[in-house]
Every structure is written in C-alpha cells, then in structure tokens.
Design an enzyme around this catalytic site. Structure first.
Site, PDB file in Angstrom:
ATOM      1  N   ASP A 199       0.351  -5.567 -11.950  1.00 29.36           N
ATOM      2  CA  ASP A 199       1.302  -4.806 -11.155  1.00 29.36           C
ATOM      3  C   ASP A 199       2.136  -5.857 -10.407  1.00 29.36           C
ATOM      4  O   ASP A 199       1.679  -6.986 -10.211  1.00 29.36           O
ATOM      5  CB  ASP A 199       0.532  -3.913 -10.174  1.00 29.36           C
ATOM      6  N   ASP A 233       4.673  -5.354  -7.299  1.00 25.06           N
ATOM      7  CA  ASP A 233       4.836  -5.270  -5.865  1.00 25.06           C
ATOM      8  C   ASP A 233       3.478  -5.256  -5.162  1.00 25.06           C
ATOM      9  O   ASP A 233       2.634  -4.435  -5.493  1.00 25.06           O
ATOM     10  CB  ASP A 233       5.577  -3.966  -5.527  1.00 25.06           C
TER      11      ASP A 233
HETATM   12 MG   LIG Z   1       1.898  -2.558  -6.280  1.00 28.81          MG
END
Ligand SMILES: [Mg+2]
Length: 330
Positions: free
Chosen positions: A14, A16
């Site tokens: 992932d 962010d």
């Molecule tokens: Mg994230």
C-alpha cells in the site's frame, strides 16, 4: 534468527501511510524496499486511486528513492479495465465517470467510451476524479437505472491530502447508489480483483501485503488468502488491530517497512494471559494488565501483539486505558 520476509517472493505495498505521508517518504521505508530488491524479493505497488496513471505514481515513488518503474505499479483503474476486457467483447460501450486515465485504460482494453446515459452504455465504470461534478454522477445513475452494469474502482470513504482529508470515491459511489437498486462490483482493496491482478502480474508464489489500514489492506489480503503485515506508520493503530474482525487480523505486525527484516513477533498464550518478548499481558477478570518494561517501541509492539491475541481470543476486552500505556504507538 530468520527474518519475517524470508520465504516470501513478492511484497505488495500500500502507498499512503506505508511508503509516504503527504510529500515525504516514511522513515525506514526507502531503505527497506531497496533492501528487499537486494535480497531478490520483488516489490509491487498497489493503489486504489484510479485518478493517476501508473507512470505518474512510479515517477512519484522513484523521486522519493523507491525502486519503481511503471510496470511495478498496479492501480484499481488497470484492474477495472482488465476486468471489463475479460467479461465484455470488444466494442462494448462504457460510460466512464472518472479521470482521463480511466478513459484511456478502458479504451486500450478495447471498449468504447460514450458521453451520456442516452448512448445506452453496457457499463458504467466509476473512479476517483477530483473534478467530479453532480451532472456526471446523475448521468451514471441514469445509465445504471437503464440497465448498465456498474463497476467502481474502489469505495474508500476518504482520501488523505497534505491539507487534510477529503471525500473519497466511496462518497461519490454512495451518491449514485441512492438512485439505483444495485450494488457496484468493486475492484480495489479490500475486494479481490485488484489484489488478484497484482498476484497474477507478478506470478507471486508467496506474497505478503504490507499496509496501514485494517479495512482495506489487511482485509484485502485475507480476501485472496495471502499473508499480511501491518505497519504503524499510517492511519490505524493498536486499537484498530486489537478490534479487527477475524478477516482483518494481520499475519504479523511491525513498526515500519524495515521491520520486515526482523524476526516474526510470536506471542505465547497460557492460562494467565499472553507473553511476547519480555512483556506479559495478564487477563484479570476479563481486563488486560500489562507487565514488564514498556519503555521502548519494540517492547510496546510486543505488548500490542500479545494484547491483540488475547482480545482476538475473547479472553480480555479492549481497554482504552491499557492502550494509552502504549504511548509510542498510534
Ligand atoms: Mg494506506
């Protein structure tokens, strides 16, 4: 001692809260991802955001020091285009309610974008667009009311920006949803299509997904039956881990991406509670009691992991007071 990452061939990231926060790289992450490559483990970057082209995402990551080419990035827009290409013949018509990136990908996949619901599209494909307008959402609703199949790239309720959080695609999907009687097929995390596409593209045999959110990242990993590694550098914290539903419990936890190279944290349960490293969590009348030196972040991670096992097993209740003692973790 062996590292958690040993035995895994691909790490799906992932972005962010794991690799960057606003404009900055997360501490330890750039070194960590480069170390993975040095060890022969392939990184892949998995993004629910359909607005940006993978070339832009790769450029952003590379600018921060990550080893990232466009083919290392997979987006929900790509997975949506692949899904419609697989299920619909060339020339099927699509009302795209998203950015030009999504229009381009759908076109490359052999489908024909149309402008309005009056063109009677076979499909509506909806993705995040910061310039979305009400008339376009209304158009999506009309097309679906007329029988078009509805596909959404993701349903994230919010999106972080450097000025604060903003409404995510989930809110735009909801705006359409209130006008129709069907649910969209959702491509992005925590649903299967994007995760499955990332596994397929990399040919991973034993991947692990690294994320900072239970409801998208860890549940996404569960949806496709792969390992997950939760990091504390982003959105969720100890409380979220402890209160995670069964399909949102990570395989392992660590402070950040660099923690992938540490031995896997193991908690041992016994009649009195759970032990992890030098920390014991005792269950006293259903309440957790922490024992041991909690002065380091590593010790607090051990406590969090032991506590999570007990809450998951139903032997103690989550306690905000106990959570507050783990003050070096979010
Ligand atoms: Mg994230």
């Amino acid at each position: 001692m062996s590292a958690f990452i040993d035995g895994h061939d691909v790490v799906m990231f992932d972005l962010d809260g794991v690799l960057y926060l606003g404009p900055d790289a997360v501490e330890g992450a750039v070194e960590g991802v480069n170390e993975l490559v040095r060890r022969g483990v392939r990184p892949t970057y998995v993004t629910n955001n359909a607005a940006r082209a993978v070339e832009q995402v790769a450029e952003h990551l590379a600018g921060l020091g990550y080893p990232a080419a466009p083919e290392d990035v997979i987006s929900s827009a790509q997975a949506a285009a692949a899904l419609v290409a697989e299920e619909y013949p060339d020339g099927a018509t699509v009302l795209v309610v998203g950015t030009q990136n999504l229009v381009d990908l759908v076109t490359e996949a052999g489908l024909t974008p149309v402008a309005t619901a009056d063109d009677a599209p076979d499909l509506v494909v909806q993705g995040y667009d910061p310039n979305m307008t009400w008339p376009r959402l209304e158009e999506a609703g009309f097309a679906i009311q007329n029988g078009a199949r509805w596909i959404a790239t993701n349903t994230d309720a919010t999106r972080p920006t450097n000025r604060g959080i903003v409404p995510g695609l989930g809110t735009m999907v909801h705006a359409v949803r209130v006008t129709v009687d069907v649910e969209p097929t959702v491509v992005g995390k925590p649903h299967k299509p994007l995760m499955a596409a990332a596994i397929k593209r990399t040919g991973a045999r034993r991947p692990v997904f690294v994320g900072d959110r239970i409801d998208t990242d860890i549940m996404g990993a569960h949806a496709v039956g792969i390992d997950s590694f939760f990091v504390f550098t982003g959105a969720h914290g100890v409380r979220d881990v402890c209160l995670a539903p069964e399909n949102g419990r990570p395989t392992a936890i660590g402070w950040n991406v660099a923690s992938l190279f540490e031995p896997q944290r193991v908690a041992t349960l016994d009649a009195a509670g759970a032990v992890c490293g030098g920390v014991r969590v005792r269950g006293v009348a259903g309440e957790p009691v922490l024992e041991g030196d909690l002065s380091t972040r590593d010790a607090q991670l051990n406590a969090a992991w032991a506590l999570a096992q007990l809450v998951w097993a139903g032997s103690v209740a989550w306690s905000d007071a106990v959570g507050a003692r783990l003050d070096l973790l979010p």
